[in-house]
Design an enzyme around this catalytic site. Structure first.
Site, PDB file in Angstrom:
ATOM      1  CB  CYS A  55     -65.521  -7.401  16.830  1.00 34.14           C
ATOM      2  SG  CYS A  55     -66.962  -8.422  16.456  1.00 34.14           S
ATOM      3  CG  ASN A  81     -75.054 -14.383   4.088  1.00 29.19           C
ATOM      4  OD1 ASN A  81     -75.786 -15.256   3.639  1.00 29.19           O
ATOM      5  ND2 ASN A  81     -75.350 -13.109   4.056  1.00 29.19           N
ATOM      6  CG  HIS A 116     -73.283 -12.630  12.645  1.00 27.98           C
ATOM      7  ND1 HIS A 116     -72.004 -12.572  12.146  1.00 27.98           N
ATOM      8  CD2 HIS A 116     -74.046 -11.945  11.748  1.00 27.98           C
ATOM      9  CE1 HIS A 116     -71.992 -11.872  11.024  1.00 27.98           C
ATOM     10  NE2 HIS A 116     -73.228 -11.483  10.751  1.00 27.98           N
ATOM     11  CG  HIS A 144     -68.541 -12.201  16.660  1.00 30.29           C
ATOM     12  ND1 HIS A 144     -67.710 -11.802  17.680  1.00 30.29           N
ATOM     13  CD2 HIS A 144     -69.488 -12.983  17.236  1.00 30.29           C
ATOM     14  CE1 HIS A 144     -68.164 -12.312  18.823  1.00 30.29           C
ATOM     15  NE2 HIS A 144     -69.234 -13.027  18.578  1.00 30.29           N
ATOM     16  CD  GLN A 146     -77.553 -10.325   8.337  1.00 29.86           C
ATOM     17  OE1 GLN A 146     -78.230  -9.309   8.269  1.00 29.86           O
ATOM     18  NE2 GLN A 146     -76.650 -10.639   7.437  1.00 29.86           N
ATOM     19  CB  CYS A 203     -66.420  -8.783  20.628  1.00 29.70           C
ATOM     20  SG  CYS A 203     -65.489  -9.978  19.631  1.00 29.70           S
TER      21      CYS A 203
HETATM   22 ZN   LIG Z   1     -66.325 -10.365  17.550  1.00 24.42          ZN
END
Ligand SMILES: [Zn+2]
Ligand SMILES: [Zn+2]
Length: 347
Positions: free
Chosen positions: A49, A152, A165, A163, A167, A52
């Site tokens: 990822c 999103n 998050h 993951h 933007q 991460c």
């Molecule tokens: Zn991740």
């Protein structure tokens, strides 16, 4: 609920357009696509990822071993300082310009398997403080007219990395929806001497049926004019053009209201609830926005557990939404959903 309120047009005061509520035909036979929205259990850390902690990103940089939120410049920016400066002029009346600005990613948590809805109140507050800091920092830079923050969530809205998050686009223009809201709010301010969004909050409080959660400083509600079945707004009670002027207590209250909404979303169908979350912050172009009231909008694309609301002829072709659901009924579902996240509550 009478038939008359199930089938009517409702005015969207912030966008100045009609929303067609056609809830009388909600249960018509559906033969379109049904999509699975339930994500499989994810591990807390994924070696490949890009988000991460400790991993190397696609651009070659290594993430720090972060423990809370983590912000970095997007490795695949759609706007950025590296965008070509010298562009060929298009023919005729067309025009172009460099795709300037800055694109960032903000990881909510080091945990790959978390979502914003599952974070603790303190953790959500830290995310909001990070939004605030980015708004202040990027908004102060020359040429940045807008700090546009969005998340999103879910495969149905095309998320490339699960993951948790969001933007951040810091742009040399103001996004169209915010431009519209700013213009409408500004005119309302000049004509009535009042804040349009504050009058929306007052109308929602007067009705009461669509309030999902409220505390001393913030409100979460499903607006009268919702375009999506479960579309909700989260906003401070007091008018602030953006996050910069909110007090610690107001930011905490906002975190609480956002958490209350997102937990109910997940609890509704006991699954991670997909959505598009956007912060509607006043532009940072040096203008004064006394009539603009910062708010968060959540636009979930699902109408039923595996049923996507498609944007079709009226929406994409004509810019007017056709809603098959009644806002009061959808708000009642969310109000009835449990306030403790199902993964925490167990069972
Ligand atoms: Zn991740
Ligand atoms: Zn808005």
């Amino acid at each position: 609920m009478s038939e008359t309120s199930r089938w009517e047009q409702r005015w969207h005061p912030l966008r100045e357009e009609w929303v067609i509520v056609a809830a009388h035909r909600q249960d018509r036979p559906w033969q379109g696509e049904r999509r699975a929205a339930v994500a499989a259990d994810k591990p807390a850390y994924v070696a490949d990822c890009y988000f991460c902690p400790g991993n190397v990103r696609v651009g070659g940089a290594r993430n720090p071993d972060y423990a809370s939120v983590f912000v970095f410049d997007n490795d695949h920016p759609c706007v950025g300082p590296e965008a070509p400066r010298e562009l060929a002029a298009p023919p005729g009346i067309y025009r172009n310009r460099p795709a300037g600005g800055l694109a960032r990613v903000l990881c909510y948590s080091p945990r790959h398997d978390m979502t914003l809805a599952e974070l603790t109140l303190d953790e959500i507050e830290r995310v909001i403080l990070a939004w605030r800091d980015q708004y202040v920092d990027l908004g102060a830079r020359p040429g940045i007219d807008q700090v546009f923050v969005f998340e999103n969530k879910g495969e149905v809205v095309g998320v490339s990395n699960p993951h948790p998050h969001c933007q951040i686009y810091a742009t040399n223009f103001v996004f169209k929806t915010i431009e519209t809201e700013v213009a409408v709010s500004d005119r309302y301010w000049r004509e009535h001497g009042r804040v349009l969004f504050a009058d929306v909050l007052r109308s929602e409080a007067e009705d009461g049926r669509r309030i999902i959660f409220e505390n001393d400083t913030a409100v979460a509600f499903l607006p009268y004019f919702a375009r999506y079945a479960y579309e909700c707004f989260v906003a401070p009670r007091a008018t602030h053009a953006g996050l910069a002027t909110m007090s610690g207590a107001e930011l905490r209250g906002l975190a609480e209201a956002l958490q209350a909404l997102l937990v109910r979303y997940d609890n509704l169908w006991r699954m991670p609830f997909p959505y598009i979350l956007v912060l509607h912050l006043a532009p940072t172009d040096g203008g004064d926005y006394p009539g603009f009231h910062f708010h968060i909008e959540c636009h979930p694309p699902l109408r039923k557990p595996h049923l996507l609301k498609y944007l079709a002829g009226p929406e994409l072709g004509g810019g007017v939404f056709l809603s098959d659901t009644l806002p009061e009924e959808k708000a009642a579902e969310l109000r009835a959903a449990a306030s403790i996240h199902y993964k925490v509550a167990g069972g």
